[in-house]
Design a protein around this motif. Structure first.
Motif, short mmCIF file in Angstrom:
data_model
loop_
_atom_site.label_atom_id
_atom_site.label_comp_id
_atom_site.label_asym_id
_atom_site.label_seq_id
_atom_site.Cartn_x
_atom_site.Cartn_y
_atom_site.Cartn_z
N THR A 78 20.07 67.91 65.50
CA THR A 78 21.13 67.35 66.73
C THR A 78 21.78 66.63 66.07
O THR A 78 21.39 65.93 64.99
N VAL A 79 22.81 65.75 66.23
CA VAL A 79 23.77 64.66 65.49
C VAL A 79 24.25 64.11 67.03
O VAL A 79 24.63 64.12 67.93
N SER A 80 23.75 62.28 68.03
CA SER A 80 24.60 62.56 68.36
C SER A 80 25.49 61.30 68.02
O SER A 80 25.34 60.11 67.04
N ALA A 81 26.92 60.69 68.27
CA ALA A 81 27.95 59.80 67.85
C ALA A 81 27.69 58.89 68.96
O ALA A 81 28.46 59.34 70.26
N LEU A 99 33.60 62.99 63.95
CA LEU A 99 32.52 62.76 64.96
C LEU A 99 33.32 61.81 66.04
O LEU A 99 34.69 61.27 65.71
N LEU A 147 29.54 71.88 63.29
CA LEU A 147 29.03 71.00 64.21
C LEU A 147 29.55 71.65 65.16
O LEU A 147 30.99 70.61 64.92
N LEU A 165 24.10 70.68 64.84
CA LEU A 165 24.24 71.50 63.12
C LEU A 165 23.62 72.00 63.06
O LEU A 165 22.39 72.52 63.36
N MET A 184 19.65 62.56 65.10
CA MET A 184 20.25 62.07 63.98
C MET A 184 20.67 61.24 65.38
O MET A 184 21.61 62.06 65.96
N ILE A 204 25.28 63.92 55.76
CA ILE A 204 24.56 64.59 57.00
C ILE A 204 23.59 65.60 55.90
O ILE A 204 24.17 66.96 55.21
N ASP A 241 27.30 64.12 71.80
CA ASP A 241 26.03 65.19 71.52
C ASP A 241 26.61 66.37 70.57
O ASP A 241 27.29 67.35 71.38
N ILE A 256 24.57 58.51 64.61
CA ILE A 256 25.29 57.74 64.14
C ILE A 256 26.09 57.82 64.37
O ILE A 256 27.05 57.83 65.03
#
Length: 98
Positions: free
Chosen positions: A94-97, A68, A33, A76, A1, A11, A73, A3
């Motif tokens: 994974t969450v990439s800001a 964030l 996270l 999660l 993801m 999330i 990166d 964002i």
């Protein structure tokens, strides 16, 4: 993801259990996270809630328990502790800001 770091949004993580399992929604899900590759530490876990019977969620972004940083990166993780002996920990994505 992927964002924006400036967003404040939930999330969502879909959680499945075997048909004979007890209801998972009696205990709030916990999320971590993190930027490191090891399991989250005790202080990194934050409490989320249930959007419905199979979807756990947590609010992330500025002013939340999960702020964030742009260009970062994250990994999660989710922890579900249903009644009984189990306390399940899984990497949820994974969450990439940006």
């Amino acid at each position: 993801m992927v964002i924006p770091a400036s967003t404040v949004e939930y999330i969502h993580v879909t959680v499945t259990a075997s048909p004979s399992a007890v209801s998972l929604t009696g205990t709030p899900p916990r999320f971590a996270l993190v930027t490191h590759r090891t399991n989250p530490t005790t202080g990194e876990w934050k409490t989320g809630d249930w959007a419905d019977a199979t979807t756990a969620r947590i609010l992330a972004g500025p002013g939340t328990d999960l702020p964030l940083t742009a260009g970062t990166d994250y990994r999660l993780w989710i922890n579900i502790d249903p009644p009984g002996a189990e306390s399940v920990v899984r990497k949820a994505g994974t969450v990439s800001a940006t």
